[in-house]
Design a protein around this motif. Structure first.
Motif, mmCIF file in Angstrom:
data_model
loop_
_atom_site.group_PDB
_atom_site.id
_atom_site.type_symbol
_atom_site.label_atom_id
_atom_site.label_comp_id
_atom_site.label_asym_id
_atom_site.label_seq_id
_atom_site.Cartn_x
_atom_site.Cartn_y
_atom_site.Cartn_z
ATOM 1 N N GLN A 1 0.836 -1.200 0.000
ATOM 2 C CA GLN A 1 0.000 0.000 0.000
ATOM 3 C C GLN A 1 0.879 1.261 0.000
ATOM 4 O O GLN A 1 0.598 2.227 -0.714
ATOM 5 N N LEU A 2 1.941 1.259 0.787
ATOM 6 C CA LEU A 2 2.826 2.429 0.862
ATOM 7 C C LEU A 2 3.628 2.613 -0.425
ATOM 8 O O LEU A 2 3.853 3.743 -0.858
ATOM 9 N N GLU A 3 4.042 1.525 -1.049
ATOM 10 C CA GLU A 3 4.750 1.626 -2.329
ATOM 11 C C GLU A 3 3.844 2.240 -3.387
ATOM 12 O O GLU A 3 4.310 3.004 -4.239
ATOM 13 N N ALA A 4 2.565 1.942 -3.329
ATOM 14 C CA ALA A 4 1.610 2.527 -4.272
ATOM 15 C C ALA A 4 1.515 4.042 -4.096
ATOM 16 O O ALA A 4 1.097 4.743 -5.005
ATOM 17 N N HIS A 5 1.905 4.530 -2.914
ATOM 18 C CA HIS A 5 1.918 5.974 -2.641
ATOM 19 C C HIS A 5 3.330 6.554 -2.760
ATOM 20 O O HIS A 5 3.611 7.625 -2.219
ATOM 21 N N SER A 6 4.224 5.825 -3.431
ATOM 22 C CA SER A 6 5.583 6.262 -3.745
ATOM 23 C C SER A 6 6.532 6.344 -2.561
ATOM 24 O O SER A 6 7.551 7.026 -2.631
ATOM 25 N N PHE A 7 6.223 5.675 -1.464
ATOM 26 C CA PHE A 7 7.165 5.605 -0.356
ATOM 27 C C PHE A 7 8.136 4.464 -0.612
ATOM 28 O O PHE A 7 7.789 3.467 -1.250
ATOM 29 N N GLN A 8 9.357 4.609 -0.131
ATOM 30 C CA GLN A 8 10.325 3.525 -0.186
ATOM 31 C C GLN A 8 10.132 2.682 1.067
ATOM 32 O O GLN A 8 9.979 3.240 2.161
ATOM 33 N N VAL A 9 10.119 1.384 0.908
ATOM 34 C CA VAL A 9 9.912 0.492 2.050
ATOM 35 C C VAL A 9 10.950 -0.621 2.036
ATOM 36 O O VAL A 9 11.433 -1.023 0.967
ATOM 37 N N ARG B 1 10.014 -5.589 11.141
ATOM 38 C CA ARG B 1 9.716 -4.165 11.010
ATOM 39 C C ARG B 1 9.752 -3.741 9.553
ATOM 40 O O ARG B 1 10.425 -4.365 8.741
ATOM 41 N N LEU B 2 9.024 -2.703 9.288
ATOM 42 C CA LEU B 2 8.968 -2.129 7.955
ATOM 43 C C LEU B 2 9.552 -0.729 8.036
ATOM 44 O O LEU B 2 9.017 0.130 8.741
ATOM 45 N N ARG B 3 10.661 -0.509 7.349
ATOM 46 C CA ARG B 3 11.273 0.817 7.290
ATOM 47 C C ARG B 3 10.587 1.565 6.160
ATOM 48 O O ARG B 3 10.561 1.110 5.017
ATOM 49 N N VAL B 4 10.017 2.730 6.472
ATOM 50 C CA VAL B 4 9.289 3.531 5.490
ATOM 51 C C VAL B 4 10.013 4.864 5.358
ATOM 52 O O VAL B 4 10.259 5.539 6.355
ATOM 53 N N VAL B 5 10.350 5.223 4.125
ATOM 54 C CA VAL B 5 11.116 6.439 3.865
ATOM 55 C C VAL B 5 10.384 7.289 2.828
ATOM 56 O O VAL B 5 9.927 6.776 1.806
ATOM 57 N N ASN B 6 10.290 8.587 3.102
ATOM 58 C CA ASN B 6 9.765 9.533 2.130
ATOM 59 C C ASN B 6 10.906 9.838 1.156
ATOM 60 O O ASN B 6 11.890 10.459 1.540
ATOM 61 N N PRO B 7 10.814 9.419 -0.109
ATOM 62 C CA PRO B 7 11.924 9.610 -1.047
ATOM 63 C C PRO B 7 12.202 11.080 -1.365
ATOM 64 O O PRO B 7 13.301 11.415 -1.797
ATOM 65 N N MET B 8 11.243 11.949 -1.139
ATOM 66 C CA MET B 8 11.445 13.382 -1.387
ATOM 67 C C MET B 8 12.192 14.052 -0.228
ATOM 68 O O MET B 8 12.696 15.149 -0.381
ATOM 69 N N ALA B 9 12.226 13.390 0.920
ATOM 70 C CA ALA B 9 12.926 13.897 2.101
ATOM 71 C C ALA B 9 13.370 12.678 2.916
ATOM 72 O O ALA B 9 12.698 12.287 3.866
#
Length: 96
Positions: A20-28, A39-47
């Motif tokens: 679901q998060l990848e569909a919103h362009s987050f890196q996971v 754990r799931l590491r979630v990163v905002n690729p723009m920041a």
């Protein structure tokens, strides 16, 4: 045996959230270090500094929830869309 089942179920919940998060362009990145909760590491690729670890854990009543690493409950694991929206709001960057 229950610990392995719980670990496997946690991974399943985190994999659904990752999609679901990848569909919103987050890196996971999903990881399951020995002796630690998956754990799931979630990163905002723009920041990239805007990042968070997310866990999935079952409560005493058997219900599964998503949690931020600092013990902030995100939402019920059965509602992946809402959980992803809440994570996105935590990692959102306001441009000025």
């Amino acid at each position: 045996m229950a610990i392995k089942a719980d670990r496997s179920e946690a991974m399943d919940h985190l994999e659904r959230l990752a999609a679901q998060l990848e569909a919103h362009s987050f890196q996971v990145r999903l990881s399951a270090p020995a002796g630690l909760y998956p754990r799931l590491r979630v990163v905002n690729p723009m920041a990239p500094a805007m990042a968070e670890d997310v866990l999935a854990s079952n409560a005493n009543d058997g219900e599964w929830w998503y949690w931020l690493s600092w013990a902030g409950r995100i939402g019920h694991a059965s509602d992946v869309v809402t959980a992803a929206e809440r994570i996105a709001s935590v990692l959102h960057v306001i441009r000025r």
